[in-house]
Design an enzyme around this catalytic site. Structure first.
Site, PDB file in Angstrom:
ATOM      1  CD  GLN A   1      -3.426   8.486   0.949  1.00  0.00           C
ATOM      2  OE1 GLN A   1      -4.420   8.224   1.858  1.00  0.00           O
ATOM      3  NE2 GLN A   1      -3.371   9.203   0.170  1.00  0.00           N
TER       4      GLN A   1
ATOM      5  CB  SER B   1      -3.022   5.915   8.194  1.00  0.00           C
ATOM      6  OG  SER B   1      -4.185   6.554   7.690  1.00  0.00           O
ATOM      7  CG  LEU B   2      -4.587   2.267   3.248  1.00  0.00           C
ATOM      8  CD1 LEU B   2      -6.082   2.287   3.036  1.00  0.00           C
ATOM      9  CD2 LEU B   2      -3.713   2.364   2.182  1.00  0.00           C
TER      10      LEU B   2
ATOM     11  NE  ARG C   1      -9.592   5.193   5.721  1.00  0.00           N
ATOM     12  CZ  ARG C   1      -8.418   5.566   6.084  1.00  0.00           C
ATOM     13  NH1 ARG C   1      -7.446   5.639   4.729  1.00  0.00           N
ATOM     14  NH2 ARG C   1      -7.726   5.968   7.122  1.00  0.00           N
TER      15      ARG C   1
ATOM     16  CG  HIS D   1      -5.169  10.428  10.481  1.00  0.00           C
ATOM     17  ND1 HIS D   1      -6.246   9.377  10.905  1.00  0.00           N
ATOM     18  CD2 HIS D   1      -4.433   9.908   9.407  1.00  0.00           C
ATOM     19  CE1 HIS D   1      -5.723   8.253  10.144  1.00  0.00           C
ATOM     20  NE2 HIS D   1      -4.997   8.429   9.321  1.00  0.00           N
TER      21      HIS D   1
ATOM     22  CD  GLN E   1      -7.876   4.361  10.512  1.00  0.00           C
ATOM     23  OE1 GLN E   1      -8.541   4.828   9.385  1.00  0.00           O
ATOM     24  NE2 GLN E   1      -6.946   3.547  10.295  1.00  0.00           N
TER      25      GLN E   1
END
Length: 313
Positions: A11, A91-92, A116, A201, A249
């Site tokens: 992102q 991340s993503l 998500r 996170h 995660q």
């Protein structure tokens, strides 16, 4: 060239029009966007190509949009004869890495990341959580800063270890504000609040992780065509750990600097960034100036990467 790794952004890299040029010119790219439309049962590619920036910035849209663009670009590279030994995503982007490796199907992954995004948006009411970048402070010093800020103002934790001297913190709005103040006192060169919709996170994302468990558990996990390096461990992900690591995660820090160091230790000298922008290429260069970085996001960069990679064979 010894070994190649492909990296996928998370992102913050999104923008309206990403992937459109390639989709207009290549059927293999266009097909991935059509698969996304079908999987999400909406004209999702229209939002990506010509929608409103504010709508694309909604986490529930950003995440499947970035996955779609990244998967489409990797498909184009594969069809040009390019392969890699390792895949990693920020991340993503870890979902994009699993799609590239064949551990997840694109259709299932794009539906999962839509959920998500929704769950991450819902986890903390808007305005109550945030994130900030801290530049020029070592990990140990930052750990002390976040501990003190959590005691004095509210939860704040390290969220992304991006590269030497760049760490992102995440947590409650008062906690992050206090940590920014303490970080400057501790010698940080700069602190900067990020334009995000939540404290990603961090442990505040626990409600999202819990909701994702029943979504992730039934996923069909395929055999990996290349090793995927996980955000939580900065190590290769075993087939039996894919689901648990994707769940962890959501609340764990992204060990990006450690991931790049691991790949360098394995002999990787060339990093392809498949997705909009070149943020990850910049982070790689901050870890190792000698690494070759090839961001691919349009026809020109695709042609250049293919030429460089084929020349190196």
């Amino acid at each position: 060239m010894e070994k190649i790794a492909v990296l996928f952004p998370g992102q913050g890299s999104q923008h309206i029009g990403m992937g459109k040029e390639l989709a207009d010119q290549r059927d293999d790219v266009k097909k991935i966007f059509e698969l996304a439309d079908k999987a999400l049962d909406e004209s999702f590619s229209e939002l990506i190509f010509s929608g409103e920036e504010e709508e694309l910035k909604l986490t529930a849209n950003t995440q499947p949009a970035l996955l779609t663009v990244s998967a489409a670009i990797w498909q184009a590279l594969k069809n040009e004869g390019i392969s890699a030994s390792y895949a990693a995503g920020h991340s993503l982007g870890e979902y994009s890495a699993h799609v590239a490796a064949g551990t997840l199907s694109f259709t299932e992954a794009v539906q999962v990341v839509r959920k998500r995004g929704e769950y991450m948006e819902e986890a903390v009411p808007s305005g109550q959580g945030t994130m900030a970048a801290v530049l020029g402070l070592e990990r140990e010093a930052l750990e002390e800063v976040t501990r003190q800020a959590t005691e004095e103002a509210g939860i704040v934790e390290a969220a992304n270890f991006n590269c030497p001297g760049q760490i992102v913190i995440s947590g409650s709005a008062p906690g992050v504000e206090k940590a920014m103040e303490l970080a400057k006192k501790a010698g940080a060169r700069r602190t900067m609040q990020l334009q995000v919709s939540g404290p990603f996170h961090s442990s505040l994302m626990k409600p999202a992780a819990e909701k994702m468990n029943p979504v992730l558990t039934p996923m069909e996990i395929g055999e990996a065509e290349m090793e995927v390096i996980g955000n939580v461990t900065a190590q290769p992900v075993a087939k039996e750990n894919v689901v648990s690591l994707l769940e962890q995660q959501i609340t764990s820090p992204v060990l990006w600097e450690d991931t790049i160091n691991y790949l360098l230790e394995q002999g990787v000298d060339t990093f392809i960034e498949a997705g909009p922008g070149k943020v990850l290429s910049g982070l790689v260069k901050k870890v190792s100036r000698r690494a070759v970085t090839l961001p691919v996001y349009d026809k020109e960069t695709l042609d250049k990467a293919v030429a460089v990679l084929k020349e190196g064979k």
